[in-house]
Design a protein around this motif. Structure first.
Motif, PDB file in Angstrom:
ATOM      1  N   PHE A  47       5.082 -16.656  20.975  1.00  0.00           N
ATOM      2  CA  PHE A  47       6.332 -15.953  21.301  1.00  0.00           C
ATOM      3  C   PHE A  47       6.830 -16.268  22.706  1.00  0.00           C
ATOM      4  O   PHE A  47       7.186 -15.365  23.467  1.00  0.00           O
ATOM      5  CB  PHE A  47       6.139 -14.436  21.145  1.00  0.00           C
ATOM      6  CG  PHE A  47       5.631 -14.017  19.806  1.00  0.00           C
ATOM      7  CD1 PHE A  47       6.474 -13.962  18.717  1.00  0.00           C
ATOM      8  CD2 PHE A  47       4.292 -13.695  19.630  1.00  0.00           C
ATOM      9  CE1 PHE A  47       5.994 -13.584  17.469  1.00  0.00           C
ATOM     10  CE2 PHE A  47       3.806 -13.315  18.392  1.00  0.00           C
ATOM     11  CZ  PHE A  47       4.655 -13.261  17.307  1.00  0.00           C
ATOM     12  N   THR A  51      12.027 -15.252  20.123  1.00  0.00           N
ATOM     13  CA  THR A  51      11.431 -15.034  18.799  1.00  0.00           C
ATOM     14  C   THR A  51      11.913 -16.086  17.811  1.00  0.00           C
ATOM     15  O   THR A  51      11.843 -15.887  16.600  1.00  0.00           O
ATOM     16  CB  THR A  51      11.780 -13.636  18.265  1.00  0.00           C
ATOM     17  OG1 THR A  51      13.187 -13.457  18.330  1.00  0.00           O
ATOM     18  CG2 THR A  51      11.064 -12.570  19.045  1.00  0.00           C
ATOM     19  N   TYR A  53      11.880 -18.838  15.268  1.00  0.00           N
ATOM     20  CA  TYR A  53      10.907 -19.120  14.212  1.00  0.00           C
ATOM     21  C   TYR A  53      10.151 -17.874  13.751  1.00  0.00           C
ATOM     22  O   TYR A  53       9.163 -17.984  13.032  1.00  0.00           O
ATOM     23  CB  TYR A  53       9.921 -20.222  14.617  1.00  0.00           C
ATOM     24  CG  TYR A  53      10.610 -21.490  15.049  1.00  0.00           C
ATOM     25  CD1 TYR A  53      11.330 -22.251  14.145  1.00  0.00           C
ATOM     26  CD2 TYR A  53      10.582 -21.913  16.375  1.00  0.00           C
ATOM     27  CE1 TYR A  53      11.994 -23.407  14.538  1.00  0.00           C
ATOM     28  CE2 TYR A  53      11.243 -23.063  16.784  1.00  0.00           C
ATOM     29  CZ  TYR A  53      11.950 -23.796  15.863  1.00  0.00           C
ATOM     30  OH  TYR A  53      12.617 -24.943  16.249  1.00  0.00           O
ATOM     31  N   TRP A  54      10.640 -16.680  14.137  1.00  0.00           N
ATOM     32  CA  TRP A  54      10.116 -15.415  13.620  1.00  0.00           C
ATOM     33  C   TRP A  54      11.296 -14.542  13.209  1.00  0.00           C
ATOM     34  O   TRP A  54      12.365 -14.600  13.816  1.00  0.00           O
ATOM     35  CB  TRP A  54       9.266 -14.684  14.661  1.00  0.00           C
ATOM     36  CG  TRP A  54       7.976 -15.372  14.940  1.00  0.00           C
ATOM     37  CD1 TRP A  54       7.741 -16.312  15.894  1.00  0.00           C
ATOM     38  CD2 TRP A  54       6.749 -15.202  14.239  1.00  0.00           C
ATOM     39  NE1 TRP A  54       6.441 -16.735  15.847  1.00  0.00           N
ATOM     40  CE2 TRP A  54       5.796 -16.073  14.833  1.00  0.00           C
ATOM     41  CE3 TRP A  54       6.342 -14.399  13.173  1.00  0.00           C
ATOM     42  CZ2 TRP A  54       4.481 -16.160  14.392  1.00  0.00           C
ATOM     43  CZ3 TRP A  54       5.034 -14.480  12.741  1.00  0.00           C
ATOM     44  CH2 TRP A  54       4.118 -15.346  13.339  1.00  0.00           C
ATOM     45  N   SER A  66      16.921 -12.726  13.532  1.00  0.00           N
ATOM     46  CA  SER A  66      16.040 -12.826  14.686  1.00  0.00           C
ATOM     47  C   SER A  66      16.137 -11.561  15.521  1.00  0.00           C
ATOM     48  O   SER A  66      17.153 -10.885  15.561  1.00  0.00           O
ATOM     49  CB  SER A  66      16.427 -14.042  15.532  1.00  0.00           C
ATOM     50  OG  SER A  66      16.231 -15.220  14.818  1.00  0.00           O
ATOM     51  N   TYR A  83       4.711 -10.187  21.789  1.00  0.00           N
ATOM     52  CA  TYR A  83       5.758  -9.527  21.008  1.00  0.00           C
ATOM     53  C   TYR A  83       5.325  -8.121  20.633  1.00  0.00           C
ATOM     54  O   TYR A  83       4.224  -7.912  20.111  1.00  0.00           O
ATOM     55  CB  TYR A  83       6.052 -10.333  19.738  1.00  0.00           C
ATOM     56  CG  TYR A  83       7.169  -9.740  18.894  1.00  0.00           C
ATOM     57  CD1 TYR A  83       8.489  -9.853  19.302  1.00  0.00           C
ATOM     58  CD2 TYR A  83       6.910  -9.073  17.711  1.00  0.00           C
ATOM     59  CE1 TYR A  83       9.522  -9.320  18.541  1.00  0.00           C
ATOM     60  CE2 TYR A  83       7.936  -8.532  16.946  1.00  0.00           C
ATOM     61  CZ  TYR A  83       9.237  -8.664  17.367  1.00  0.00           C
ATOM     62  OH  TYR A  83      10.248  -8.123  16.623  1.00  0.00           O
ATOM     63  N   CYS A  85       5.890  -5.399  18.145  1.00  0.00           N
ATOM     64  CA  CYS A  85       6.441  -5.269  16.802  1.00  0.00           C
ATOM     65  C   CYS A  85       6.599  -3.798  16.449  1.00  0.00           C
ATOM     66  O   CYS A  85       5.612  -3.081  16.285  1.00  0.00           O
ATOM     67  CB  CYS A  85       5.532  -5.966  15.788  1.00  0.00           C
ATOM     68  SG  CYS A  85       6.191  -5.944  14.109  1.00  0.00           S
ATOM     69  N   LEU A  90       6.893  -8.333  10.113  1.00  0.00           N
ATOM     70  CA  LEU A  90       7.331  -9.478  10.898  1.00  0.00           C
ATOM     71  C   LEU A  90       6.963 -10.713  10.096  1.00  0.00           C
ATOM     72  O   LEU A  90       5.854 -10.802   9.563  1.00  0.00           O
ATOM     73  CB  LEU A  90       6.627  -9.512  12.258  1.00  0.00           C
ATOM     74  CG  LEU A  90       6.977 -10.699  13.156  1.00  0.00           C
ATOM     75  CD1 LEU A  90       8.408 -10.604  13.641  1.00  0.00           C
ATOM     76  CD2 LEU A  90       6.017 -10.775  14.338  1.00  0.00           C
ATOM     77  N   ARG A  91       7.901 -11.678  10.002  1.00  0.00           N
ATOM     78  CA  ARG A  91       7.642 -12.862   9.183  1.00  0.00           C
ATOM     79  C   ARG A  91       7.832 -14.130  10.002  1.00  0.00           C
ATOM     80  O   ARG A  91       8.721 -14.216  10.840  1.00  0.00           O
ATOM     81  CB  ARG A  91       8.589 -12.908   7.986  1.00  0.00           C
ATOM     82  CG  ARG A  91       8.376 -11.776   7.013  1.00  0.00           C
ATOM     83  CD  ARG A  91       9.111 -12.052   5.723  1.00  0.00           C
ATOM     84  NE  ARG A  91       8.967 -10.943   4.785  1.00  0.00           N
ATOM     85  CZ  ARG A  91       9.242 -11.019   3.499  1.00  0.00           C
ATOM     86  NH1 ARG A  91       9.684 -12.148   2.997  1.00  0.00           N
ATOM     87  NH2 ARG A  91       9.093  -9.976   2.716  1.00  0.00           N
ATOM     88  N   SER A  92       6.995 -15.087   9.711  1.00  0.00           N
ATOM     89  CA  SER A  92       7.123 -16.386  10.358  1.00  0.00           C
ATOM     90  C   SER A  92       8.203 -17.215   9.674  1.00  0.00           C
ATOM     91  O   SER A  92       8.658 -16.892   8.574  1.00  0.00           O
ATOM     92  CB  SER A  92       5.795 -17.139  10.274  1.00  0.00           C
ATOM     93  OG  SER A  92       5.559 -17.588   8.947  1.00  0.00           O
TER      94      SER A  92
END
Length: 735
Positions: A47, A51, A53-54, A66, A83, A85, A90-92
């Motif tokens: 991170f 963020t 790519y998350w 994002s 990060y 959360c 939370l997703r990649s």
């Protein structure tokens, strides 16, 4: 212009050389720092500054956005940031993990309270078949405390579908959690206690001054200056020196002519993350790719990150409907309506609902008309394809969702032709047609009557009810336009029976649906429908496409294999060729399905066969779709076909473009070739013509145009020649 296959060969050679240099550089870094790199399948697992790519859940089911507000700098287990959360999940970004190989998922985590951390590796889209395949979904649960802890577990994916990417989803069952150093690596590496980076130097690009999806869908104007930021991270325990390269690429990945390429020196301490910025004037139309790359020894690319940006080629702002327009899309509400207006879509089908169940949901005496929505659409230049039939519960006869309590008549019963019997369905149809007789509304009988997931229609009953509906409608308004529909390009027994029973004499048009990752149909589908109704005595009905589309892939730099092997550039070419083919063959209207959500962009991992067309990605950046459709609409959206030329494997479809008062041709190789092949020269009459690409960029051409044998289409037009004149001129030089 080089042939694309030759370009691909050159790119492959360059890629092979670059790959060798990158591997060599990675090995140098690995030996120097005593760490292992390029093994983490996740991007930005620590991170760093962003963020990118998350993704976190958005406001509507299935959409993602994002979230950069919860980054914390300092005291991070890896790098400079972690990060916080506070969301459910939370997703990649998607990745392509190896199948049947043990994988280690590891993460540094602490909770506001002790609890359980859930780590789920699952397919990145939500296709029903994939959801049912439990081998393709793995979840592990580990306890967490209020102190930073490194947790690690090993899982193995089943073989699954090779054309499937995966995401890592993270959730805490105990409130907010802090996350850092997330990695998915081959279990054979070990190293569960140390963070394994994606690259020995990582870069994450962002565009920080875009208006946003909710403002204008990030459809930018030519000349807009995109402010780009690149976060560069050194994950090693040794200092790093290199260069940061900025580039602006076109949709094919080639440098934009006239754009600046700049280099900046990069020097980072162990674990350091630095922010760099650059402004790009966007003086090129269509989909563009702003890319930041970190270069090492010998200018080898260590890592790169790109952001898709779109300059809408020909912004539209229609305020009056024109039923002669051929192309539309189904909106979800006022926002997608405005986005559709700007792209140029001039028809809608799904929005608003003027079917029986929506208008009279409670009883036969109450009415709920969507007048305000109809007025909004008309004010934005949009005509409406409304579906009439959807049976209210109160009017249903027994368990049959097609039969009505006051019209449950047998086959051949004379009451079907007796209009002195005023049924509740008759009253609804008559009221709808009269209410909107001065508005640009056409009426469709039933949506997808052969769909196995919908009520089953007996063939005789379908024709009987359609016939009565047509008579009631035309009695209420002789100018009312009535059409029927089929589920897919092939002809079903129900549609064949309808035509055989004389159904073609009841309707003005017949429509079909189709979804896929390539073309939506072609001349074959249209001619098949025309032949069916012509053989049954109805040769003059129109043929419409009014739901579906070819799914557009994201131009983001991560995998989305579930959309097939069609990347965003090929999708642009396939869609343009498909539209030229269908309009040339006589498709009267072409209406896409949903183009986006009202509050969030529609992401490609939202894709299913029932999900509709995706024109925006998970970040709210347009795919190739908005620019491609905007160019198609500007060139062909209000046109008539004039003729087709076929020679040496090249197709030329010529149209009269009424919007711009000129002839326009769409030229492409009919059967794209793989491997090395020369582009074909197509001779032109002795005059100056204008060539336009699928993104709307134009240039003057004389004597000849080059037609690439990979199927890349081009538009060709002359500012004064009509379609007939253009067709004849091209025929003269081709014969």
């Amino acid at each position: 212009m080089f042939h694309r296959n030759r370009l691909n060969l050159m790119r492959n050679i360059k890629s092979a050389v670059s790959t060798f240099m990158v591997i060599f550089t990675l090995l140098v870094f690995a030996v120097a720092s005593n760490n292992v790199f390029a093994q983490n399948l996740l991007r930005n697992g620590s991170f760093e500054g962003t963020t990118r790519y998350w993704f976190v859940p958005g406001a509507e089911t299935g959409s993602f956005a994002s979230d950069g507000e919860n980054l914390v700098q300092g005291n991070a287990p890896a790098g400079a940031f972690f990060y916080r959360c506070t969301h459910r999940w939370l997703r990649s970004a998607p990745m392509d993990p190896p199948r049947d190989v043990p994988l280690r998922i590891s993460v540094s985590v602490r909770g506001q309270q002790a609890g359980t951390l859930r780590l789920r590796l699952m397919p990145s889209n939500r296709h029903v078949a994939m959801r049912k395949n439990q081998r393709d979904r793995r979840e592990i649960r580990v306890p967490i405390s209020t102190q930073w802890t490194r947790v690690s577990e090993v899982i193995t994916l089943g073989e699954g579908d090779p054309d499937m990417s995966y995401v890592l989803a993270i959730r805490s069952d105990g409130g907010a959690i802090d996350l850092d150093a997330v990695a998915v690596t081959p279990a054979s590496l070990g190293l569960s206690e140390r963070y394994v980076a994606y690259r020995p130097a990582e870069v994450f690009a962002e565009a920080v001054n875009l208006p946003g999806y909710l403002a204008n869908g990030n459809l930018l104007e030519e000349g807009f200056e995109a402010e780009m930021v690149a976060w560069v991270h050194n994950p090693s325990d040794k200092s790093l020196s290199g260069e940061l390269k900025w580039e602006l690429l076109d949709y094919l990945g080639e440098p934009v002519v006239g754009s600046d390429t700049s280099m900046e020196l990069v020097s980072l301490k162990p674990g350091e993350t630095r922010r760099f910025s650059r402004r790009f004037p966007l003086n090129h139309k269509g989909l563009l790719l702003a890319r930041a790359s970190v270069l090492g020894a010998g200018q080898a690319v260590i890592d790169s990150s790109r952001v898709p940006l779109t300059v809408l080629p020909f912004p539209k702002a229609a305020t009056e409907p024109n039923p002669n327009e051929r192309i539309g899309a189904s909106f979800r509400g006022p926002h997608t309506m405005k986005l559709g207006q700007r792209i140029g879509f001039r028809w809608t089908r799904w929005y608003p609902h003027i079917n029986w169940k929506k208008v009279q949901p409670n009883n036969a005496d109450s009415w709920d008309w969507p007048d305000e929505v109809v007025d909004q659409l008309v004010a934005h230049g949009v005509s409406i394809n409304a579906v009439l039939f959807a049976l209210p519960d109160w009017a249903q006869a027994g368990s049959d969702k097609t039969r009505m309590t006051d019209m449950d008549w047998p086959e051949g019963d004379p009451r079907w032709q007796d209009l002195s019997i005023d049924t509740r369905w008759d009253r609804f149809v008559r009221a709808a047609v009269k209410r909107y007789q001065d508005q640009p509304v056409v009426w469709e009988f039933v949506n997808e009557p052969e769909n196995p997931g919908y009520p089953r229609w007996e063939p005789w009953y379908y024709t009987a009810l359609a016939g009565r509906t047509s008579v009631v409608m035309k009695d209420a308004n002789p100018d009312a336009f009535f059409l029927t529909n089929q589920l897919e390009p092939k002809l079903s027994p129900l549609v064949k029976d309808f035509a055989k029973r004389g159904g073609g004499e009841l309707i003005d048009a017949h429509s079909w649906h189709n979804y896929g990752a390539r073309g939506m149909g072609g001349a074959r589908t249209i001619r098949r429908i025309e032949r069916l109704f012509a053989s049954a005595g109805a040769p003059d009905i129109e043929v419409w496409f009014n739901e579906g589309g070819a799914f557009g892939n994201s131009a983001q730099d991560y995998p989305a294999f579930e959309l097939g092997t069609v990347d965003h550039a090929e999708w642009a070419h396939v869609t343009t060729r498909s539209m030229a083919e269908m309009l040339s063959a006589g498709a009267d209207k072409h209406i896409l399905f949903h183009i986006g959500y009202e509050k969030n962009p529609r992401s490609w991992w939202d894709w299913t066969y029932n999900g509709g067309v995706e024109l925006w990605d998970d970040h709210g950046h347009p795919t190739a779709g908005p620019a491609v459709w905007n160019v198609i609409i500007d060139s062909l959206g209000w046109s008539d076909p004039v003729g087709t030329i076929e020679r040496i494997g090249v197709k030329v479809h010529v149209f009269d473009d009424h919007r711009n008062r000129r002839g326009v041709a769409v030229i492409y190789v009919d059967k794209p070739k793989d491997g090395e092949a020369e582009a074909l020269d197509w001779a032109l009459p002795p005059d100056t013509f204008i060539q336009r690409d699928v993104m709307g960029n134009e240039r003057l051409v004389e004597q000849r145009v080059r037609v690439r044998s990979d199927g890349t289409p081009i538009y060709l037009y002359h500012t004064t020649k009509s379609g007939g004149q253009l067709l004849q001129a091209l025929k003269d030089v081709s014969e």
